[in-house]
Design an enzyme around this catalytic site. Structure first.
Site, PDB file in Angstrom:
ATOM      1  N   ASP A  41      34.957  26.821  24.909  1.00  0.00           N
ATOM      2  CA  ASP A  41      35.633  27.008  23.057  1.00  0.00           C
ATOM      3  C   ASP A  41      37.115  26.548  23.996  1.00  0.00           C
ATOM      4  OD1 ASP A  41      37.670  27.660  21.228  1.00  0.00           O
ATOM      5  OD2 ASP A  41      38.130  29.424  22.954  1.00  0.00           O
ATOM      6  N   ASP A  43      40.866  26.682  23.293  1.00  0.00           N
ATOM      7  CA  ASP A  43      42.025  27.262  23.110  1.00  0.00           C
ATOM      8  C   ASP A  43      41.955  28.849  23.411  1.00  0.00           C
ATOM      9  OD1 ASP A  43      43.436  24.698  22.539  1.00  0.00           O
ATOM     10  OD2 ASP A  43      43.339  25.313  20.547  1.00  0.00           O
TER      11      ASP A  43
END
Ligand SMILES: [Zn+2]
Length: 587
Positions: A41, A43
């Site tokens: 992922d 952020d």
């Protein structure tokens, strides 16, 4: 009274066969390693979470991330980014801004082999926005592998659900905004990305023998003395040993026998209960132990590998094996084994059971061959085709019972699940053992097909080969489904860790309250009034999970039911809270 059957010819024909992790195409690279790729992922995992960031100047890597990623690159793992960027759909930044931000991420953190970006928001109903698994499938394909051979690292529940629904591994690296229920439900949790990377590399290396064998071993006695599920999760390790030995004899208990008969790589089965292993232990009979020791002496094994759960000791059996003259014994033991073990292996808690067993095989010098992978598998010749009366593949199987009461789905809830699935257009088949006919009849009602008492373990496997998904608690049939590549909706009582006992390397969605008071109690009967970990579950969440696993309904819905979205699944309990409410960009 003892059944002590040797059926070498029958088993020899089922010698370790080339493996594929159904339903995916076979990977192009050696299958014996755990992971080909790590998906990340963006952020909150790689860089600081700046809500809807379209400005490359605001990209700030999290501490230690560059070095951690370089360790993965050096280990030959491919890296992909999977990121929700609903700011695009909302017009908060443009595609050119996003490209500049991602370029800045690569400038600071080094190159990634693939980028998957979902530009949609919740209203689009796309298959890519996490918790949907679309980007995990796309990234693994772009990286030349399959989801089961990937592990995803992310900071919220939607990352964990997306990975699990595709059959990938998952590690949560919580931030201050990660909700407690998301942390409770995650299969694995690491302090931060560097810690997650350390764990990934540790697990990867644990399957490689430190001293590979030059020669094939002779007769190896492998032991797994508890239930069917325990025997099934030991299957990959047994295949690894079989690949490097001339003959494999499995010592199992009566509760594991049916599973033993389904596993590839076993030449002979010795069925004998070890009274101290059971949760309801029987007295030790000296005569019985003498007979067992005689039987083991006649076997003449060159080596023995005693597989156990993390709470069991291999040492009582190791002593019997020494008395029977077995010269070399390998086992996992935290207790000091003295002269009882030649290999004393130790494993940290929380490792998936199949990997725990594989790491013991590796410590004994055995590895899976290049054509075989670490997933569960059954002998194809041991599983008959699904019964014709079920009307072709695509049905959903619900198995409400469990040999362990604390892990069973409450009967009234199971009946409501059948109703909700049937009304949404699914054919539902209800299965159960000979002692569960009353239960399955109640659960199936008028809407499900009741197969209660009509399937042994092989028969259940046959039914599952035609299933679109299995809805089941933490019990043996979940591992049968995993071995067949059939997606699982896991109604998982948290009495033991999900990351250790959840369905392995198969698309799965976890439901139930992971933070319930029974968590990690190892209770066999539910210690909390009302069995709240499962009884509060909403049947609509099961339907949402079946949709997340992409199992189509056979018929149009019977009538308009309640609106169901995947957000309920992603959020975990309390249900119904959308993932977009937890703040931050890219959620
Ligand atoms: Zn999308």
């Amino acid at each position: 009274m003892r059944r002590d059957q040797d059926e070498p010819d029958q088993r020899r024909s089922a010698r370790v066969d080339p493996g594929v992790d159904r339903p995916f195409p076979p990977p192009a690279r050696p299958a014996g390693v755990l992971f080909d790729a790590v998906l990340l992922d963006r952020d909150g995992t790689l860089v600081e979470d700046v809500p809807y960031n379209g400005d490359p100047e605001k990209v700030r890597p999290l501490p230690g991330v560059r070095e951690a990623l370089d360790r993965l690159r050096a280990a030959g793992l491919r890296l992909g980014v999977v990121t929700n960027q609903s700011g695009l759909a909302r017009g908060l930044f443009g595609a050119a801004d996003l490209a500049r931000v991602n370029a800045r991420v690569e400038e600071l953190l080094g190159p990634f082999d693939d980028w998957q970006v979902c530009p949609h928001d919740d209203r689009a109903g796309c298959r890519c926005r996490k918790p949907e698994p679309g980007m995990v499938y796309a990234a693994s394909g772009a990286l030349g592998t399959v989801p089961a051979r990937c592990v995803l690292v992310g900071d919220i529940g939607a990352d964990m659900v997306a990975a699990g629904a595709a059959g990938a591994g998952a590690i949560l690296v919580p931030t201050p905004v990660t909700r407690p229920e998301e942390i409770a439900a995650a299969p694995h949790v690491a302090r931060d990305l560097p810690a997650a990377v350390t764990e990934i590399l540790r697990r990867q290396n644990a399957l490689r023998p430190t001293t590979p064998r030059r020669d094939r071993a002779g007769t190896v006695l492998v032991v797994r003395s508890d239930s069917a599920g325990d025997v099934l999760v030991t299957g990959p390790a047994i295949r690894a040993v079989a690949a490097g030995a001339r003959k494999i004899v499995l010592l199992c208990g009566p509760r594991g026998r049916a599973a033993a008969d389904l596993l590839p790589g076993i030449d002979e089965v010795v069925e004998w209960p070890l009274p101290w292993i059971d949760g309801d232990p029987q007295p030790v009979d000296p005569d019985d132990m003498r007979h067992l020791t005689d039987r083991l002496t006649r076997l003449g094994a060159d080596e023995a590998i005693i597989f156990t759960s993390y709470h069991q000791s291999p040492l009582p059996l190791a002593l019997l094996l020494r008395v029977a003259g077995v010269p070399t014994i390998h086992a996992i033991s935290d207790d000091y084994p003295g002269s009882l073990l030649d290999t004393r292996h130790r494993v940290p808690v929380g490792v998936p059971e199949p990997e725990r067993a594989l790491s013991l095989a590796a410590a004994a010098g055995f590895a899976l061959p290049d054509h075989d992978g670490p997933g569960l598998r059954l002998r194809p010749d041991a599983v008959p085709p699904p019964p014709a009366e079920l009307g072709g593949p695509g049905y959903v199987v619900l198995h409400p019972g469990s040999t362990v009461q604390a892990r069973a789905c409450p009967p009234d809830l199971a009946a409501r699940i059948v109703r909700v699935l049937a009304e949404a257009g699914h054919r539902v088949v209800v299965t159960g053992g000979p002692h569960e006919r009353e239960l399955t009849a109640l659960v199936a009602g008028d809407l499900g097909v009741d197969l209660g008492g009509r399937t042994g373990l092989a028969g259940l496997a046959a039914v599952l080969t035609g299933a679109g998904a299995l809805v089941v608690g933490n019990t043996g049939p979940a591992h049968v489904a995993a071995a067949l590549g059939v997606p699982v909706v896991s109604l998982f009582a948290p009495t033991v860790p999900y990351g250790q006992w959840g369905p392995y390397r198969v698309p799965a969605v976890r439901l139930g309250d992971a933070g319930a008071p029974c968590r990690d109690t190892r209770a066999t009967s539910c210690p909390v009034a009302g069995h709240p970990c499962l009884s509060r579950l909403d049947p609509a969440d099961v339907l949402a999970a079946v949709r997340l696993l992409d199992v189509p309904a056979d018929r149009p819905p019977a009538r308009t039911g309640p609106t169901v979205g995947v957000a309920a699944v992603a959020a975990g309990p309390p249900v119904g809270r959308a993932v977009t409410t937890s703040g931050g960009s890219g959620r």
